[in-house]
Design a protein around this motif. Structure first.
Motif: not given
Ligand code: LM2
Ligand code: CA
Length: 474
Positions: A311-315
């Motif tokens: 989730y820390k790099w959403p895209k």
């Protein structure tokens, strides 16, 4: 569908990490059922160590069992039963994270989350009860310090203490019966199956014996008669040791951690996505593999770009999950996290007394209060419908890839495309019958022509995913 007898044709489970039972019950009723999720893998429901010395109430205290009483940080036995019944009532199944390779770690003593006393150094867990004879004899462990430290030797991996956790002697009738008793108690409540923690550290025949003694699923909770529990076995196999996922074939789905690596690389470099399932790497067969982009362990040990997505790099994460749900390989599990920043140990969002906070849903149907709820992100939950409409046998074809675009068909049933950046307007070949379809992500209508081609438009740069399928709408 993708074989899971408890799922009734549905194809996706989620791992809700550290949620309270009262919140899981609500989530089944207000979201998961409608979204088409098969079920929920919940945190270990049994009594665990309550750790304050090294760190205040870390998440990992729940991987140190004290007994099989159903009182944990997520709630009481009564709340657990209520959750299982309410989720089953809306067709959402509960899968329990079962920690049965070991009990709490050496050096710990006191009382567990249900109030049972214990003393690890004395190998004394009266809440079960387990005593010294129920733990693997130290002379069966070939390591010098008694801990697992040589993944090249299965005796070391399975007979030694994993990070000093007291290792249960699964070869004995008593341990097998105790674990099977725990499994059966849960199945009788209405649980549909298990994720077996540290299955790699258990001898397959010991685990098989425990499984064989476990009851069939509960027909009063909506399962067909003679249905066996569904098992997801945590076997971390990265071609780096003596234990392989193949040793667990026939027992359930095996975790395929090499998929996590492949999908992370693939999102970096689309040319590699065609190889997300790589039999040459020894990856489990499609009908044996449990695939996921991340879990609670590897989302905490990210080594930088190209390593596990989270989730820390959403895209990038959305692209990884959307692709995972679109492609044919494996049975899929989606992570639902709480945010932990850079703190590996920190437990779930909590009140001042460290009891777990409730999940809060905002006006956009997203979560607040530190709960990430990836399973509610639009391009993720909408792709669940796509996967539910597929058959594993559909495979993929009409595969197209350039640096920025990847697209493919799922036989005659579906078509998927995603882009790395910018927008897209391009014609692709599908295998689908001519007609009008709705992109399940953007809700735009598109037409598949009589020659099977479709004009794909992607304009949402944050969720650049397109998917159409027979019988699906937005
Ligand atoms: C798993 N799968 O096979 C879990 O997914 C993983 O999260 C568990 O480790 C592991 N196996 C054992 O169930 C976690 C956590 C460890 C933690 C253990 C036990 O990743 O760091 O170990 O749970 O709570 C902790 C300390 C460790 C200590 C140990 C025993 O971090 O330093 O070892 O407790 O006291 C001396
Ligand atoms: Ca073991």
């Amino acid at each position: 569908g993708y074989e899971n007898p408890a799922c009734d044709g549905k194809t996706v489970v989620i791992q809700v990490f550290e949620w309270k039972w009262t919140d899981v019950a609500l989530e089944c009723e207000r979201f998961l059922s409608q979204a088409g999720y098969c079920g929920v893998q919940v945190s270990p429901p049994n009594e665990h160590a309550v750790i304050t010395a090294d760190y205040p109430y870390p998440w990992w205290q729940r991987y140190q069992p004290i007994s099989y009483k159903l009182v944990s940080r997520s709630g009481t036995e009564e709340e657990f039963i209520d959750m299982v019944h309410r989720c089953n009532a809306v067709g959402v199944r509960i899968f329990v994270d079962a920690v049965v390779n070991h009990m709490a770690g050496l050096g710990r003593q006191g009382y567990g989350s249900a109030g049972s006393p214990f003393d690890s150094d004395a190998l004394d867990f009266p809440g079960v009860p387990y005593g010294p004879e129920d733990f693997t004899p130290r002379d069966l462990c070939p390591s010098g310090d008694g801990n697992v430290n040589n993944y090249g030797d299965p005796y070391n991996v399975r007979n030694c203490y994993l990070v000093s956790l007291c290792d249960l002697y699964g070869a004995t009738d008593y341990v097998r019966q105790s674990v099977a008793g725990y499994f059966s108690k849960l199945v009788d409540i209405g649980v549909a199956g298990f994720r077996v923690d540290a299955a790699k550290h258990m001898w397959p025949e010991d685990l098989q014996a425990m499984m064989d003694m476990t009851h069939d699923l509960n027909t009063d909770q909506g399962f067909p008669s003679n249905t066996r529990p569904f098992f997801m076995l945590e076997v971390v196999d990265r071609n780096d040791g003596a234990v392989t996922v193949q040793e667990y074939y026939g027992m359930g789905r095996v975790t395929e951690f090499r998929y996590c690596q492949k999908i992370a690389w693939g999102v970096q470099n689309f040319e590699q996505l065609a190889g997300v399932y790589d039999p040459g790497w020894g990856m489990a067969d499609s009908d044996k593999a449990l695939v996921f982009v991340d879990n609670h362990d590897n989302q905490r040990s990210n080594g930088g770009p190209g390593d596990t997505l989270s989730y820390k790099w959403p895209k990038d994460y959305r692209l990884g999950v959307a692709f995972t749900l679109a492609q044919p390989y494996g049975f899929t599990r989606i992570m639902s996290s709480y945010s932990f920043g850079d703190d590996y140990d920190v437990g779930p969002p909590h009140l001042s007394d460290y009891t777990t906070a409730s999940v809060v849903i905002d006006g956009d149907n997203q979560c607040e209060g530190g709960w990430v709820c990836e399973h509610r992100w639009p391009s993720i939950y909408k792709m669940v419908r796509f996967r539910n409409a597929m058959e594993e046998t559909d495979g993929w074809d009409n595969y197209y890839c350039d640096g920025n675009v990847v697209a493919f068909s799922r036989g005659t049933r579906g078509f998927f495309a995603m882009i790395k950046s910018g927008t897209l307007s391009q014609t692709f070949q599908t295998g689908m019958p001519a007609g009008t379809y709705e992109d399940v992500v953007s809700c735009q209508s598109v037409t598949v022509q009589s020659d099977g081609t479709v004009q794909v438009t992607i304009t949402n740069e944050e969720e650049p995913v397109f998917a159409i399928c027979v019988g699906c709408d937005c």
